[in-house]
Design a protein around this motif. Sequence first.
Motif: not given
Lengths: 339, 348
Positions: A126, A148, A131, A128, A83, A115-116
């Motif tokens: 963000f 994390q 990460h 995923p 991450a 992405l968002g």
Amino acid sequence: MTTTTPGRPHPMQSELDGPTRVGLYRTMVLIRTFEEAIRRDYYADKGPGFDIGKGLVPGEMHLAAGQEPVAAGVCAHLTADDAVTATHRPHHFAIAHGMDLTAMAAEIFGRETGLGHGRGGHMHLFDPSTHFSCSGIIAEGYPPALGQAFAFRHQGTDRVVVAVTGEGAANQGAFHESLNLAALWKLPVVFVVEDNEWGISVPRSASTSVHSNATRGVSYGIPAERIRDNDVEAVHLAASQAVARARAGEGPTLLEVHTLRLWGHFEGDAQGYRGDLDDVPARDPIPTYRTTLSAAGLLDDATAQQISDEASARVEDAVTFAKESPLPDPADAGAYVFA
Amino acid sequence: MTIIEQPVDTAPQSSHRLTTSKAMVEGIEIEMARDPSVIYLGEDVGAYGGIFSSTAGLLDRFGPERVLDTPISETAFIGLGIGAAVEGMRPVVELMFADFMGVCLDQIYNHMAKIHYESGGNVRVPMVLTTAVGGGYSDGAQHSQCLWGTFAHLPGMKVVVPSNPYDAKGLMIAAIRDDNPVVYMFHKGVMGLPWMVKNARATADVPEGEYTVPIGEAKVVRPGSDVTVVTLSLSVHHTLDVAETLAADGIDVEVIDLRSLVPLDRETILRSVGKTGHLVVVDEDYQSFGLSGEIAATITDVDPGMLRAPVARVANPDTPIPYSHPLEYAILPRQDRIEAAIRRTVSR
């Protein structure tokens, strides 16, 4: 165990193999190409005059040109299972960590395909699948990084977290609380402090009581190192050890890199407060590294051009995708408040 | 303080008597036994068992890997909860007093509550933030606030406020299982602590085994026909006390325990006021810009004609909570102020 790495004695003496060195250069060029494209389209339609809220890319825009060595050198040791938490200036780490350029560009352009889905913007990326996350609040990306790391260890993996801030963030409480807790619980975190010398307009000398934030790491029992030059290979070497420590369960490390803010704090910043402007172009790390690799016989002009062309093609594909993507439906502005 | 050990999968047919705090712990315990990704962290939640007994016995059962005493670093450990939740855990994180939100609010409202939205729904933050609220025991202006209106004002987090043992357990289980951040606010005065004045309902029958109280559902805890009192937390008990007194005078009070602020069960409020035509809001939080105004607007947004008298608000009159006992009781919504407001409202 605080040290200051004075750069390598001679740039020809590298501990890295040729493909790794060229790979670092390729990552840096990709980042720079992306930042230049965003900068171009940011200013494309801000006029007449300069209206920050107008255009294809509205809002504040903090670009990372000059800081590529930090991201390239650190992220070379990570996989997508590791991450990264970054800052308001996140693009270099996002790209170096392998974020999909199309979804990233689309988010920066505020598109539904981002992405968002256009809810985040360039300070709130963000992903995923890598990460990756970032926060627009100074130093506040450190605490979630601890969690994390906690989860990765709790789940029995050797995954690690890289938590990035700038040198200005090292004066925030969140920075200090996080260092203490990470050291106390031996969490698999690599803290990276990007010292680009400026907190917007305030120089480090006017904000920070210590010469090196490595001192602060050591004060919490964390091995720490200040990398004096904006040298991707020095970063790579230090990060190699730091990531290995984290993976081995030996706890956090802090790396402060003296890097360079090639452009303004944000786009539109005239930098009238900055006395070093005339010297800045000569400190650009990318031409410097190209010269180094060329002298080492690793990068001829044709290869450099090929790397540049490949980067341009990828970035322009991403930007075109973003521009051709639909804007979000205003009727859906309230979607995603809750799961 | 021992935990009553219960098999996890016991069907909730039989019940046992628990205080609110023990019911809350039982909910946590059931979820920790069921789901290894649930952990509890905060200050003095280990050997001490929580300053307000929110974790009594958990360390003994689950060990220091899952019940973690933290440094006094709320920003760091609440943020740690966020990051752990993002990576698939279900942390319960305790902010010892809601009053301490000032040292860590950024992690709460800019990170915990916004990540799901900013990520376009791609990143979930399934964590519970537990916190003690409320006054009435001379703890002064920095250790007595409710502040639920502040949490509820900020988008992206659910807010639940149990008033009794049954809801404390059922809402805790629901909160841990929820895929959103849930702020779980427990009033010290409802916990049934041996070292603080207890209301008569702080110990009650609680079903054994697992059950949930749905987040977002208010409860009519006393049906009545003359006036609706919308309230929550410790004020529910003060209001029920008053309702019994007023029944003797022929005033029939309906009492709604909100239980959740986010989402707010506006339907139950509208249905009740549609019946009674009179509304009193009792709220231990500050009056202005808060819950009581929101409840009033719930009616006026739909149909002000529903109201046969102005809405009465019994709340903290925008005053820091005083230390000295008579001063504190003057500003808290106690039985005397609640009774006066109800009498005034039904007489109009």
